[in-house]
Design an enzyme around this catalytic site. Sequence first.
Site, PDB file in Angstrom:
ATOM      1  N   GLY A   4       0.765  -1.237   0.000  1.00 22.57           N
ATOM      2  CA  GLY A   4       0.000   0.000   0.000  1.00 22.57           C
ATOM      3  C   GLY A   4       0.801   1.295   0.000  1.00 22.57           C
ATOM      4  O   GLY A   4       0.233   2.369   0.219  1.00 22.57           O
ATOM      5  N   GLY A   5       2.097   1.202  -0.222  1.00 17.56           N
ATOM      6  CA  GLY A   5       2.920   2.419  -0.279  1.00 17.56           C
ATOM      7  C   GLY A   5       2.363   3.410  -1.290  1.00 17.56           C
ATOM      8  O   GLY A   5       2.224   4.608  -0.992  1.00 17.56           O
ATOM      9  N   LYS A   6       2.010   2.880  -2.445  1.00 27.04           N
ATOM     10  CA  LYS A   6       1.543   3.795  -3.499  1.00 27.04           C
ATOM     11  C   LYS A   6       0.064   4.144  -3.325  1.00 27.04           C
ATOM     12  O   LYS A   6      -0.341   5.261  -3.622  1.00 27.04           O
ATOM     13  CB  LYS A   6       1.815   3.184  -4.888  1.00 27.04           C
ATOM     14  N   GLU A  64      -6.021  -6.326  -4.486  1.00 27.28           N
ATOM     15  CA  GLU A  64      -4.895  -7.168  -4.082  1.00 27.28           C
ATOM     16  C   GLU A  64      -5.405  -8.601  -3.965  1.00 27.28           C
ATOM     17  O   GLU A  64      -6.368  -8.854  -3.242  1.00 27.28           O
ATOM     18  CB  GLU A  64      -4.313  -6.689  -2.745  1.00 27.28           C
ATOM     19  N   CYS A  70       9.392  -3.075 -10.566  1.00 34.41           N
ATOM     20  CA  CYS A  70      10.722  -2.903  -9.986  1.00 34.41           C
ATOM     21  C   CYS A  70      11.672  -3.885 -10.676  1.00 34.41           C
ATOM     22  O   CYS A  70      12.525  -4.496 -10.042  1.00 34.41           O
ATOM     23  CB  CYS A  70      10.713  -3.043  -8.467  1.00 34.41           C
TER      24      CYS A  70
HETATM   25  N1  SAM Z   1       1.892  -1.274  -5.294  1.00 38.88           N
HETATM   26  C1  SAM Z   1       2.384  -1.928  -4.100  1.00 38.88           C
HETATM   27  C2  SAM Z   1       2.984  -0.886  -3.183  1.00 38.88           C
HETATM   28  O1  SAM Z   1       3.386   0.190  -3.638  1.00 38.88           O
HETATM   29  O2  SAM Z   1       3.027  -1.125  -1.972  1.00 38.88           O
HETATM   30  C3  SAM Z   1       3.360  -3.036  -4.446  1.00 38.88           C
HETATM   31  C4  SAM Z   1       2.746  -4.042  -5.365  1.00 38.88           C
HETATM   32  S1  SAM Z   1       3.694  -5.501  -5.640  1.00 38.88           S
HETATM   33  C5  SAM Z   1       4.817  -4.984  -6.823  1.00 38.88           C
HETATM   34  C6  SAM Z   1       2.579  -6.449  -6.565  1.00 38.88           C
HETATM   35  C7  SAM Z   1       1.378  -6.927  -5.776  1.00 38.88           C
HETATM   36  O3  SAM Z   1       0.427  -7.453  -6.708  1.00 38.88           O
HETATM   37  C8  SAM Z   1       1.652  -8.056  -4.811  1.00 38.88           C
HETATM   38  O4  SAM Z   1       1.149  -7.713  -3.540  1.00 38.88           O
HETATM   39  C9  SAM Z   1       0.883  -9.269  -5.377  1.00 38.88           C
HETATM   40  O5  SAM Z   1       0.336 -10.101  -4.375  1.00 38.88           O
HETATM   41  C10 SAM Z   1      -0.215  -8.564  -6.141  1.00 38.88           C
HETATM   42  N2  SAM Z   1      -0.759  -9.306  -7.315  1.00 38.88           N
HETATM   43  C11 SAM Z   1      -0.115 -10.144  -8.152  1.00 38.88           C
HETATM   44  N3  SAM Z   1      -0.930 -10.565  -9.123  1.00 38.88           N
HETATM   45  C12 SAM Z   1      -2.135  -9.962  -8.899  1.00 38.88           C
HETATM   46  C13 SAM Z   1      -3.390 -10.006  -9.560  1.00 38.88           C
HETATM   47  N4  SAM Z   1      -3.568 -10.747 -10.646  1.00 38.88           N
HETATM   48  N5  SAM Z   1      -4.417  -9.284  -9.053  1.00 38.88           N
HETATM   49  C14 SAM Z   1      -4.240  -8.535  -7.936  1.00 38.88           C
HETATM   50  N6  SAM Z   1      -3.070  -8.464  -7.254  1.00 38.88           N
HETATM   51  C15 SAM Z   1      -2.024  -9.160  -7.746  1.00 38.88           C
END
Ligand code: SAM
Length: 302
Positions: free
Chosen positions: A121-123, A141, A238
């Site tokens: 949830g940072g963003k 999520e 990333c």
């Molecule tokens: N945006 C977040 C932040 O800034 O804190 C970081 C996101 S992280 C790169 C990607 C996230 O997408 C993970 O928590 C993962 O569990 C979730 N994810 C992966 N595939 C997904 C999908 N098909 N639908 C929803 N969430 C998904």
Amino acid sequence: MGEEILNFLKEKLDKQYGKEITSEIIEGYQIKRKVTLRVNTLKSNVKDIEKELIKAEIKYEKVPWNKEAFIIKNVREKEIQNLVSYKKGCIYLQSLSSMLPPIVLKPEEGTDILDMAAAPGGKTTQIAALVNNKASITACEMNKIRAERLKYNIEKQGVTCVYIMTTDARNIDDFFSFDKILLDAPCSGSGTLDINNPKIEEVFTPKLIQKSIESQTALLKKAITLLKQGKEMVYSTCSILQEENEEIINKILSYGNIEIVPIEIEGMEHLPMLPSKIKGTLCVKPNELYEGFFIAKIRKIK
Ligand code: SAM
């Protein structure tokens, strides 16, 4: 240990960026990154946080492209977590690179915004702060445990404009539509690797790259479907591998209903850049301040 996967990665980077840039990237992987944080303007302000840091004898530097970001110079995460402002949710530990996508997205008050892959949830919370809690944000999520973390961070930071959807974003009903979308896609993490990790071959694998490419493609297609015509979205990862970035975007560009919006933010000339295959997109080079990151801004035209 991990020699094989490191050679695999170096070969990929070499092919993509050439030997000189690859050795800069490898150097960037090895440096311990400075602790960075974002002031949560829903609960505090930059001046008050500066006062608290000075009082606690914590040295900091500001960031040219984000007045709410601080680079911490003399302590690590633990000391920041002991601050009252951290405990109250007035500051959030966040990497500088990961503060870029919400700024590029430029969310506006009174609009419908989708954060497609939101936890922890940072963003999401940064977007909520940018619109001063005055937009309707859907944070999706699919991982239940991570969604709990997202909920915790939203509550701690005083965010009141977010609706959490614990589901696979690929299954969001096409009936919905949004003014802005952030797709901070799941990725191999090739921009944030700790190459000294003896278990690196467990966290970074060719299989993970392949799996990421599949999700990224499906999620981006879905994002375009859910985006209102004429509106803009941000795709970020990333990872610094073209197959997870430029190649995904190019595939979707070929369908003809989107265009690239060149990224322009004040102070971005200070960012350490990697060459990108798509003009107007941003690829950040890992170094002592930044994680490797890719960001593209996309407009739906038809
Ligand atoms: N945006 C977040 C932040 O800034 O804190 C970081 C996101 S992280 C790169 C990607 C996230 O997408 C993970 O928590 C993962 O569990 C979730 N994810 C992966 N595939 C997904 C999908 N098909 N639908 C929803 N969430 C998904």
